[in-house]
Design a protein around this motif. Structure first.
Motif, PDB file in Angstrom:
ATOM      1  N   ARG A   1       0.836  -1.219   0.000  1.00 29.97           N
ATOM      2  CA  ARG A   1       0.000   0.000   0.000  1.00 29.97           C
ATOM      3  C   ARG A   1       0.862   1.258   0.000  1.00 29.97           C
ATOM      4  N   LEU A   2       1.934   1.270   0.774  1.00 31.35           N
ATOM      5  CA  LEU A   2       2.840   2.423   0.785  1.00 31.35           C
ATOM      6  C   LEU A   2       3.539   2.593  -0.565  1.00 31.35           C
ATOM      7  N   THR A   3       3.903   1.494  -1.186  1.00 33.84           N
ATOM      8  CA  THR A   3       4.544   1.554  -2.499  1.00 33.84           C
ATOM      9  C   THR A   3       3.582   2.136  -3.534  1.00 33.84           C
ATOM     10  N   ILE A   4       2.329   1.715  -3.513  1.00 37.74           N
ATOM     11  CA  ILE A   4       1.324   2.244  -4.451  1.00 37.74           C
ATOM     12  C   ILE A   4       1.085   3.728  -4.184  1.00 37.74           C
ATOM     13  N   ALA A   5       0.959   4.110  -2.916  1.00 35.85           N
ATOM     14  CA  ALA A   5       0.733   5.520  -2.577  1.00 35.85           C
ATOM     15  C   ALA A   5       1.925   6.371  -3.011  1.00 35.85           C
ATOM     16  N   PHE A   6       3.137   5.887  -2.763  1.00 30.66           N
ATOM     17  CA  PHE A   6       4.338   6.622  -3.159  1.00 30.66           C
ATOM     18  C   PHE A   6       4.428   6.745  -4.685  1.00 30.66           C
ATOM     19  N   ALA A   7       4.127   5.668  -5.398  1.00 32.29           N
ATOM     20  CA  ALA A   7       4.162   5.700  -6.867  1.00 32.29           C
ATOM     21  C   ALA A   7       3.144   6.697  -7.415  1.00 32.29           C
ATOM     22  N   CYS A   8       1.952   6.743  -6.831  1.00 31.50           N
ATOM     23  CA  CYS A   8       0.930   7.712  -7.279  1.00 31.50           C
ATOM     24  C   CYS A   8       1.384   9.148  -6.998  1.00 31.50           C
ATOM     25  N   ALA A   9       1.952   9.370  -5.822  1.00 30.57           N
ATOM     26  CA  ALA A   9       2.431  10.714  -5.481  1.00 30.57           C
ATOM     27  C   ALA A   9       3.577  11.123  -6.410  1.00 30.57           C
ATOM     28  N   LEU A  10       4.487  10.188  -6.690  1.00 28.40           N
ATOM     29  CA  LEU A  10       5.599  10.478  -7.594  1.00 28.40           C
ATOM     30  C   LEU A  10       5.095  10.776  -9.000  1.00 28.40           C
ATOM     31  N   LEU A  11       4.107  10.029  -9.462  1.00 29.81           N
ATOM     32  CA  LEU A  11       3.511  10.269 -10.773  1.00 29.81           C
ATOM     33  C   LEU A  11       2.903  11.674 -10.845  1.00 29.81           C
ATOM     34  N   LEU A  12       2.216  12.077  -9.802  1.00 27.31           N
ATOM     35  CA  LEU A  12       1.616  13.411  -9.756  1.00 27.31           C
ATOM     36  C   LEU A  12       2.697  14.497  -9.768  1.00 27.31           C
ATOM     37  N   VAL A  13       3.753  14.327  -8.998  1.00 29.37           N
ATOM     38  CA  VAL A  13       4.842  15.312  -8.952  1.00 29.37           C
ATOM     39  C   VAL A  13       5.521  15.417 -10.318  1.00 29.37           C
ATOM     40  N   LEU A  14       5.784  14.275 -10.950  1.00 28.35           N
ATOM     41  CA  LEU A  14       6.422  14.296 -12.268  1.00 28.35           C
ATOM     42  C   LEU A  14       5.524  14.936 -13.318  1.00 28.35           C
ATOM     43  N   ALA A  15       4.238  14.669 -13.266  1.00 25.56           N
ATOM     44  CA  ALA A  15       3.306  15.287 -14.217  1.00 25.56           C
ATOM     45  C   ALA A  15       3.272  16.802 -14.030  1.00 25.56           C
ATOM     46  N   LEU A  16       3.231  17.260 -12.798  1.00 29.50           N
ATOM     47  CA  LEU A  16       3.239  18.704 -12.534  1.00 29.50           C
ATOM     48  C   LEU A  16       4.558  19.344 -12.967  1.00 29.50           C
ATOM     49  N   ALA A  17       5.669  18.671 -12.704  1.00 28.67           N
ATOM     50  CA  ALA A  17       6.972  19.203 -13.126  1.00 28.67           C
ATOM     51  C   ALA A  17       7.042  19.289 -14.650  1.00 28.67           C
TER      52      ALA A  17
END
Length: 166
Positions: A10-26
């Motif tokens: 669950r932490l890995t999925i949450a981290f991957a989603c957060a990283l995806l959002l940060v990369l998309a915004l960047a």
């Protein structure tokens, strides 16, 4: 289904989603910044060419310069015109039947101040980014035009519209 996953999953999925959002915004920020810088660079180039044309008009004593073969027009991409405030084409790098690159209202405005628009131009496929500004000589008042076809400065998803940028 998430209830059956371990806390590590669950932490890995949450981290991957957060990283995806940060990369998309960047990526969006970089794209917007690059788009702004590119547009500014094109506008500065057009202003420089319009200034060169205005200097040619200003220094002309009786006859206005012929634009074909002129050093002001360095590439096939950029085109230039010298217009009267009434819209008559005095000199142009476009074919003779192309007409003015600005419409009458834009020409009238450009006879007083710089005008930057993106618009359809007769004889130019996909429109152009067009800068017009006033210039005067002993022969009278004129509007000098420097333009770049949109295919030369286009971006994915960009569309030509009749809007005033300045």
């Amino acid at each position: 289904m998430l209830g059956r996953l371990s806390i590590r999953a669950r932490l890995t999925i949450a981290f991957a989603c957060a990283l995806l959002l940060v990369l998309a915004l960047a990526g969006l920020v970089v794209y917007q910044r690059l788009d702004s810088e590119l547009t500014q660079s094109v506008d500065n180039g057009l202003a420089s060419r319009a200034d060169d044309l205005a200097a040619l008009v200003t220094t002309a004593e009786d006859d206005l310069p012929k634009l074909s073969g002129s050093r002001v027009v360095e590439s096939d991409e950029v085109f230039s015109q010298i217009l009267t405030p009434d819209g008559e084409v005095v000199a142009s790098t476009l074919p003779p039947d192309a007409g003015p690159a600005l419409d009458p209202a834009e020409i009238h405005r450009a006879s007083r101040e710089s005008v930057l628009v993106e618009r359809q131009v007769p004889g130019i496929e996909n429109g152009a980014r067009v800068l017009g500004r006033p210039a005067s000589s002993a022969a009278g008042a004129f509007v000098v035009v420097a333009a770049l076809p949109s295919r030369s400065c286009s971006r994915p998803g960009s569309a030509i519209s009749s809007r005033h940028d300045r």
